[in-house]
Design a protein around this motif. Sequence first.
Motif, PDB file in Angstrom:
ATOM      1  N   GLU A  71      40.458  12.150  43.858  1.00 13.66           N
ATOM      2  CA  GLU A  71      39.992  11.036  44.675  1.00 13.66           C
ATOM      3  C   GLU A  71      38.493  11.213  44.890  1.00 13.66           C
ATOM      4  N   ILE A  72      37.720  10.159  44.600  1.00 15.13           N
ATOM      5  CA  ILE A  72      36.265  10.214  44.769  1.00 15.13           C
ATOM      6  C   ILE A  72      35.792   9.011  45.570  1.00 15.13           C
ATOM      7  N   GLN A  73      34.568   9.104  46.069  1.00 14.24           N
ATOM      8  CA  GLN A  73      33.944   7.992  46.789  1.00 14.24           C
ATOM      9  C   GLN A  73      33.080   7.201  45.808  1.00 14.24           C
ATOM     10  N   LEU A  74      33.227   5.903  45.835  1.00  9.97           N
ATOM     11  CA  LEU A  74      32.415   4.984  45.044  1.00  9.97           C
ATOM     12  C   LEU A  74      31.594   4.176  46.024  1.00  9.97           C
ATOM     13  N   SER A  75      30.276   4.128  45.829  1.00 10.41           N
ATOM     14  CA  SER A  75      29.394   3.385  46.721  1.00 10.41           C
ATOM     15  C   SER A  75      28.485   2.473  45.921  1.00 10.41           C
ATOM     16  N   VAL A  76      28.117   1.363  46.531  1.00 12.42           N
ATOM     17  CA  VAL A  76      27.105   0.478  45.952  1.00 12.42           C
ATOM     18  C   VAL A  76      26.062   0.202  47.017  1.00 12.42           C
ATOM     19  N   ASP A  77      24.828   0.064  46.570  1.00 13.12           N
ATOM     20  CA  ASP A  77      23.752  -0.343  47.458  1.00 13.12           C
ATOM     21  C   ASP A  77      23.689  -1.855  47.356  1.00 13.12           C
ATOM     22  N   GLY A  78      24.609  -2.517  48.069  1.00 14.96           N
ATOM     23  CA  GLY A  78      24.726  -3.961  47.957  1.00 14.96           C
ATOM     24  C   GLY A  78      25.753  -4.495  48.923  1.00 14.96           C
ATOM     25  N   THR A  79      26.551  -5.447  48.439  1.00 18.41           N
ATOM     26  CA  THR A  79      27.507  -6.145  49.294  1.00 18.41           C
ATOM     27  C   THR A  79      28.937  -5.682  49.018  1.00 18.41           C
ATOM     28  N   ALA A  80      29.833  -6.059  49.926  1.00 16.35           N
ATOM     29  CA  ALA A  80      31.254  -5.751  49.755  1.00 16.35           C
ATOM     30  C   ALA A  80      31.789  -6.414  48.482  1.00 16.35           C
TER      31      ALA A  80
ATOM     32  N   TYR B   8      25.241  -3.203  35.819  1.00 14.05           N
ATOM     33  CA  TYR B   8      24.948  -3.723  37.162  1.00 14.05           C
ATOM     34  C   TYR B   8      23.486  -3.507  37.515  1.00 14.05           C
ATOM     35  N   THR B   9      22.909  -4.484  38.215  1.00 13.87           N
ATOM     36  CA  THR B   9      21.500  -4.400  38.607  1.00 13.87           C
ATOM     37  C   THR B   9      21.316  -3.660  39.924  1.00 13.87           C
ATOM     38  N   PHE B  10      22.404  -3.425  40.648  1.00 15.46           N
ATOM     39  CA  PHE B  10      22.345  -2.685  41.898  1.00 15.46           C
ATOM     40  C   PHE B  10      22.796  -1.236  41.657  1.00 15.46           C
ATOM     41  N   LYS B  11      22.462  -0.366  42.591  1.00 20.75           N
ATOM     42  CA  LYS B  11      22.765   1.057  42.436  1.00 20.75           C
ATOM     43  C   LYS B  11      24.240   1.323  42.730  1.00 20.75           C
TER      44      LYS B  11
ATOM     45  N   THR C 133      26.034  11.362  42.833  1.00 19.58           N
ATOM     46  CA  THR C 133      25.178  11.084  41.675  1.00 19.58           C
ATOM     47  C   THR C 133      25.175   9.585  41.399  1.00 19.58           C
ATOM     48  N   ILE C 134      24.136   9.141  40.716  1.00 17.32           N
ATOM     49  CA  ILE C 134      24.061   7.748  40.281  1.00 17.32           C
ATOM     50  C   ILE C 134      25.051   7.579  39.126  1.00 17.32           C
ATOM     51  N   ALA C 135      25.879   6.564  39.209  1.00 19.20           N
ATOM     52  CA  ALA C 135      26.999   6.407  38.282  1.00 19.20           C
ATOM     53  C   ALA C 135      26.603   6.039  36.858  1.00 19.20           C
ATOM     54  N   ASN C 136      25.374   5.580  36.630  1.00 21.63           N
ATOM     55  CA  ASN C 136      25.000   5.263  35.243  1.00 21.63           C
ATOM     56  C   ASN C 136      24.267   6.422  34.573  1.00 21.63           C
ATOM     57  N   SER C 137      24.309   7.597  35.184  1.00 26.12           N
ATOM     58  CA  SER C 137      23.738   8.812  34.595  1.00 26.12           C
ATOM     59  C   SER C 137      24.865   9.657  34.013  1.00 26.12           C
TER      60      SER C 137
ATOM     61  N   MET D 285      24.113  -9.760  53.792  1.00 23.06           N
ATOM     62  CA  MET D 285      23.406  -8.564  54.209  1.00 23.06           C
ATOM     63  C   MET D 285      23.682  -7.436  53.230  1.00 23.06           C
ATOM     64  N   PHE D 286      22.657  -6.817  52.735  1.00 22.35           N
ATOM     65  CA  PHE D 286      22.812  -5.703  51.819  1.00 22.35           C
ATOM     66  C   PHE D 286      22.836  -4.399  52.595  1.00 22.35           C
ATOM     67  N   GLY D 287      23.607  -3.457  52.108  1.00 22.02           N
ATOM     68  CA  GLY D 287      23.702  -2.146  52.721  1.00 22.02           C
ATOM     69  C   GLY D 287      24.526  -1.259  51.827  1.00 22.02           C
ATOM     70  N   LEU D 288      24.919  -0.135  52.344  1.00 24.77           N
ATOM     71  CA  LEU D 288      25.735   0.780  51.559  1.00 24.77           C
ATOM     72  C   LEU D 288      27.200   0.475  51.823  1.00 24.77           C
ATOM     73  N   GLU D 289      27.896   0.063  50.784  1.00 22.32           N
ATOM     74  CA  GLU D 289      29.328  -0.219  50.866  1.00 22.32           C
ATOM     75  C   GLU D 289      30.040   0.851  50.055  1.00 22.32           C
ATOM     76  N   SER D 290      31.153   1.391  50.581  1.00 21.50           N
ATOM     77  CA  SER D 290      31.857   2.424  49.816  1.00 21.50           C
ATOM     78  C   SER D 290      33.359   2.347  50.015  1.00 21.50           C
TER      79      SER D 290
END
Length: 91
Positions: free
Chosen positions: A63-72, A32-35, A45-49, A1-6
């Motif tokens: 300390e920062i939050q890292l998120s992906v639009d994908g899996t754990a 990476y092909t996912f956001k 912000t998007i990390a590849n910008s 299942m894909f979703g926002l993981e952080s």
Amino acid sequence: MFGLESTSIKIISKGGLTGETVNQLTNELSKYTFKVMLKYQGTTTIANSSLGVMSLGVPEGAEIQLSVDGTADQLKEVVQTLIDNKFATTV
């Protein structure tokens, strides 16, 4: 299942996320092909910008939050990339 993981990470790059460090970081994360997103002090912000990451003004030790639009597993892969390249460590 894909979703926002952080997760939270701590920036260990000398001087924080500035200049050449940002260029190296965005080059690694653009593979990476996912956001991949970074959040610091309420701004995301998007990390590849490069400009987006630079605009966060993240200092060394922050300390920062890292998120992906994908899996754990994808999140773990990104975190490992940041650790391997000495950009960050886990919190």
